[in-house]
Scaffold this active site. Structure first.
Site, PDB file in Angstrom:
ATOM      1  N   PHE A   1       0.929  -1.108  -0.271  1.00 26.98           N
ATOM      2  CA  PHE A   1      -0.224   0.364  -0.213  1.00 26.98           C
ATOM      3  C   PHE A   1       0.363   1.489   0.129  1.00 26.98           C
ATOM      4  O   PHE A   1       2.125   0.909   0.366  1.00 26.98           O
ATOM      5  CB  PHE A   1      -0.933  -0.054   1.192  1.00 26.98           C
TER       6      PHE A   1
ATOM      7  N   PHE B   1     -29.757   5.368  18.853  1.00 28.14           N
ATOM      8  CA  PHE B   1     -28.914   6.786  17.972  1.00 28.14           C
ATOM      9  C   PHE B   1     -29.244   7.302  19.989  1.00 28.14           C
ATOM     10  O   PHE B   1     -29.692   7.661  19.980  1.00 28.14           O
ATOM     11  CB  PHE B   1     -30.186   7.997  17.832  1.00 28.14           C
ATOM     12  N   VAL B   2     -27.474   7.261  19.999  1.00 25.96           N
ATOM     13  CA  VAL B   2     -26.998   7.862  21.107  1.00 25.96           C
ATOM     14  C   VAL B   2     -27.221   9.883  20.911  1.00 25.96           C
ATOM     15  O   VAL B   2     -26.622  10.307  19.677  1.00 25.96           O
ATOM     16  CB  VAL B   2     -25.752   7.814  21.343  1.00 25.96           C
TER      17      VAL B   2
ATOM     18  N   GLN C   1      -8.515  13.351   5.502  1.00 29.44           N
ATOM     19  CA  GLN C   1      -8.132  12.278   4.571  1.00 29.44           C
ATOM     20  C   GLN C   1      -8.430  12.379   3.478  1.00 29.44           C
ATOM     21  O   GLN C   1     -10.047  12.533   3.083  1.00 29.44           O
ATOM     22  CB  GLN C   1      -7.201  11.639   5.091  1.00 29.44           C
TER      23      GLN C   1
ATOM     24  N   GLU D   1      -7.064   0.827  -2.744  1.00 29.68           N
ATOM     25  CA  GLU D   1      -5.788   1.093  -2.510  1.00 29.68           C
ATOM     26  C   GLU D   1      -5.436   0.262  -3.287  1.00 29.68           C
ATOM     27  O   GLU D   1      -4.270   0.004  -3.495  1.00 29.68           O
ATOM     28  CB  GLU D   1      -5.503   1.211  -1.994  1.00 29.68           C
TER      29      GLU D   1
ATOM     30  N   ARG E   1      -1.289   9.124   0.261  1.00 26.67           N
ATOM     31  CA  ARG E   1      -2.144   9.421  -0.024  1.00 26.67           C
ATOM     32  C   ARG E   1      -2.531   9.970  -0.382  1.00 26.67           C
ATOM     33  O   ARG E   1      -3.286  11.148  -1.251  1.00 26.67           O
ATOM     34  CB  ARG E   1      -3.874   8.791   0.391  1.00 26.67           C
TER      35      ARG E   1
ATOM     36  N   ARG F   1      -2.532   9.404   7.332  1.00 28.05           N
ATOM     37  CA  ARG F   1      -2.922   7.901   8.088  1.00 28.05           C
ATOM     38  C   ARG F   1      -2.637   6.662   6.372  1.00 28.05           C
ATOM     39  O   ARG F   1      -2.498   7.533   4.954  1.00 28.05           O
ATOM     40  CB  ARG F   1      -4.458   7.176   7.879  1.00 28.05           C
TER      41      ARG F   1
ATOM     42  N   SER G   1      -4.616   1.057   5.461  1.00 23.91           N
ATOM     43  CA  SER G   1      -4.307  -0.014   5.976  1.00 23.91           C
ATOM     44  C   SER G   1      -3.854   0.217   6.866  1.00 23.91           C
ATOM     45  O   SER G   1      -3.887  -1.257   8.029  1.00 23.91           O
ATOM     46  CB  SER G   1      -3.795  -1.150   4.760  1.00 23.91           C
TER      47      SER G   1
END
Length: 581
Positions: free
Chosen positions: A121, A161-162, A235, A250, A281, A391, A394
């Site tokens: 990756f 739903f919190v 990202q 990816e 990325r 990031r 993966s």
């Protein structure tokens, strides 16, 4: 209002949440009660959509890989904003998690000699992405969910739903939730909690993330006195299908796919001559957008500019064996046969590097660094500082599994070591009832002069796309912040559906309510950071500035206004250097 008592309350049912539940169940020997709350059917969590794989060092003797190399790649990929002690935890635990998942049934793809397959990756020195074809998230989720069904003490609450985190005197007390199926309001009262609600891709319009990935719980966390860290780092995944935004993993480039412009040129040689399509990325995304801005992209009938992802040279057998889902989705959603045509792709919002402020073990911290007793966060919802400003592909599934396990084990230990949970006192019940009134009496009120949540969400998406995109500028962000502040003045929405059962209109209003605060965090953090680092690229400050900005942004709410403080980056081994790929 129904009150339910649990030792451990997990909010979110993706890989991090499910892994936390199984870890807590094992660590406690089945002696604690665990609730998993999901605002959708639990198995529809966005982790299901993860395609490419999970990074881990599995065969160092055969491949030459090492934990140190995995850590270095991650730190370099983060543009040196990752905390290196947290990264060390990631790389040490990731191989254990791959093998744990194998033991409970994840069908990892295999080499002819029986070894688990791994593919490269972006930003990796050596192939280390472990995968199950190109449906890795689906297989991990299915396996983990089946594992939770083995424990009688794990109860799953679908479509809950919190709406609020309740924290009293620096200690977690529980959450309130709207039960969509029954139209009821509930107070989940507990000793410990883990927030694992994923990211916030839907702050933007063009995104690879599910429609449920709205991030409102991070906005609610702010209101509860928690802090949000590094949220300005958003990202963009380089290859989203045009025009839908569906992710083209990816894995396609990891298997050897090329990116080409309209002249048929592999343009990445201009931007990352060594790694080409397998640069990180942030670099690949900006390269694609630069090709478009300079007139070398294709033009789609929707008006979107795009480039081609070319798989033709890989051959039918390899495509069908290694990335069958990509062939299927290109055919279904773009009418493309990848054997004869490139796939139309462009960058789309994919992940948020930031999240709830935690320490390296996932313990939730306030802005001044104090642990909120009994509360952890894991997965994309948390910021344990392993991704920094960008990031690597993966590393997210590794993070979800590793910190799911770590937070689940810690929470179980905490529950066993604390005294029995007493009945909730009147003060706590009043807080929960007050929240019920806010949701059912105020938000569910037919406010004729208020905007619809859909109008507000559209404006929010427009602002984020226009002012806080991959290329940012101070003057544009200042304009965007002014627009966000005006949007945030809306305190109510026009909810047309007045029923309580399955009121999607009310659910959508609740989401937008939390998204507005979170968007402001992205905006003020980006505006304040006068440098370019990783996914945060400023045209007016195009260079990284380690002297002034090698630090984490921590946002918190004070008197209804957002404030920023900064915390240092932990460097244990690698000093910042220029990234070259």
């Amino acid at each position: 209002m129904e009150v339910l008592k649990y030792d451990l309350i997990i909010v979110g049912s993706g890989i991090a949440g499910l892994r936390a539940a199984t870890a807590a169940a094992w660590a406690s020997g089945g002696r604690i009660s665990i609730a998993i709350l999901s605002k959708i059917q639990a198995m529809r969590s966005h982790s299901l959509s993860a395609e490419g794989g999970m990074s881990a060092v599995l065969y160092p003797d055969k491949t030459g890989d090492s934990l140190e190399l995995h850590a270095y790649d991650t730190v370099k990929g983060s543009d040196f904003l990752a905390d290196q002690d947290a990264v060390q935890i990631l790389v040490e635990y990731a191989p254990k998690e791959v093998r744990y998942l194998e033991r409970i049934g994840v069908p990892w793809s295999r080499e002819p000699d029986g070894r688990i397959s791994q593919r490269p990756f972006g930003g990796m020195s050596i192939p280390r992405t472990t995968f199950a074809a190109d449906k890795t998230g689906f297989f991990i989720m299915s396996t983990l969910f089946s594992e939770t069904r083995r424990f009688d003490n794990i109860h799953v609450y679908h479509e809950h739903f919190v709406t609020k985190f309740i924290i009293e005197d620096g200690e977690f007390k529980g959450v309130t939730a709207y039960d969509l199926k029954r139209g009821e309001f509930k107070f989940f009262y507990g000793k410990a909690g883990i927030i694992a609600t994923g990211g916030a891709g839907r702050l933007y319009r063009f995104t690879t993330t599910a429609h449920s990935t709205t991030g409102e719980t991070l906005g609610y966390a702010l209101r509860a006195g928690l802090a949000i860290k590094d949220m300005e780092f958003v990202q963009w995944h380089p290859t989203a299908l045009v025009p839908s935004g569906i992710l083209v993993s990816e894995a396609a480039r990891g298997e050897g796919g090329y990116l080409i412009n309209k002249e048929g040129e592999r343009f990445m040689k201009r931007y990352a001559p060594q790694r080409m399509e397998l640069a990180p990325r942030d670099i690949v995304s900006r390269a694609i957008l630069t090709e478009c801005m300079e007139g070398r992209g294709f033009q789609h009938e929707s008006g979107m500019c795009y480039v081609g992802l070319d798989l033709r040279h890989l051959g039918e057998e390899r495509i069908n064996r290694r990335i069958p889902f990509i062939r299927e989705l290109a055919h279904k959603y773009a009418g493309i046969d990848v054997l004869s045509e490139p796939i139309p792709v462009r960058p789309a919002v994919h992940y948020t590097m930031g999240g709830i402020h935690t320490d390296t073990w996932g313990r939730v911290l306030t802005a001044d660094g104090k642990w909120v007793r009994g509360l952890w966060a894991a997965g994309e919802a948390a910021s344990v500082n392993i991704h920094g400003a960008n990031r690597l592909g993966s590393n997210s599934l590794s993070e979800c599994s590793v910190w799911g396990r770590l937070t689940g084990e810690q929470a179980a230990k905490y529950v066993l070591e604390t005294s029995r949970l007493p009945s909730p006192d009147g003060k706590l019940l009043d807080v929960a009832k007050g929240e019920e009134s806010r949701v059912f009496d105020r938000l569910l009120h037919k406010e004729q002069n208020a905007p619809s949540p859909y109008e507000v969400k559209k404006q929010l998406n427009d602002i984020m796309e226009e002012h806080f995109g991959p290329f940012r500028h101070g003057s544009s962000m200042a304009e965007g912040l002014a627009k966000l502040k005006k949007l945030r003045e809306f305190s109510s929405f026009r909810v047309v559906d007045s029923s309580r059962v399955y009121n999607q209109n009310l659910k959508d209003a609740l989401e937008v309510d939390g998204m507005l605060d979170l968007a402001m965090v992205v905006g003020i953090g980006a505006y304040a950071r006068s440098e370019s680092r990783g996914a945060h690229y400023r045209l007016d400050y195009p260079k990284r500035d380690d002297v002034n900005w090698l630090k984490h942004t921590v946002a918190y709410m004070y008197g209804g206004e957002l404030k920023l403080v900064y915390t240092p980056v932990t460097i244990t081994k690698w000093q910042p250097e220029e990234r070259r790929y």
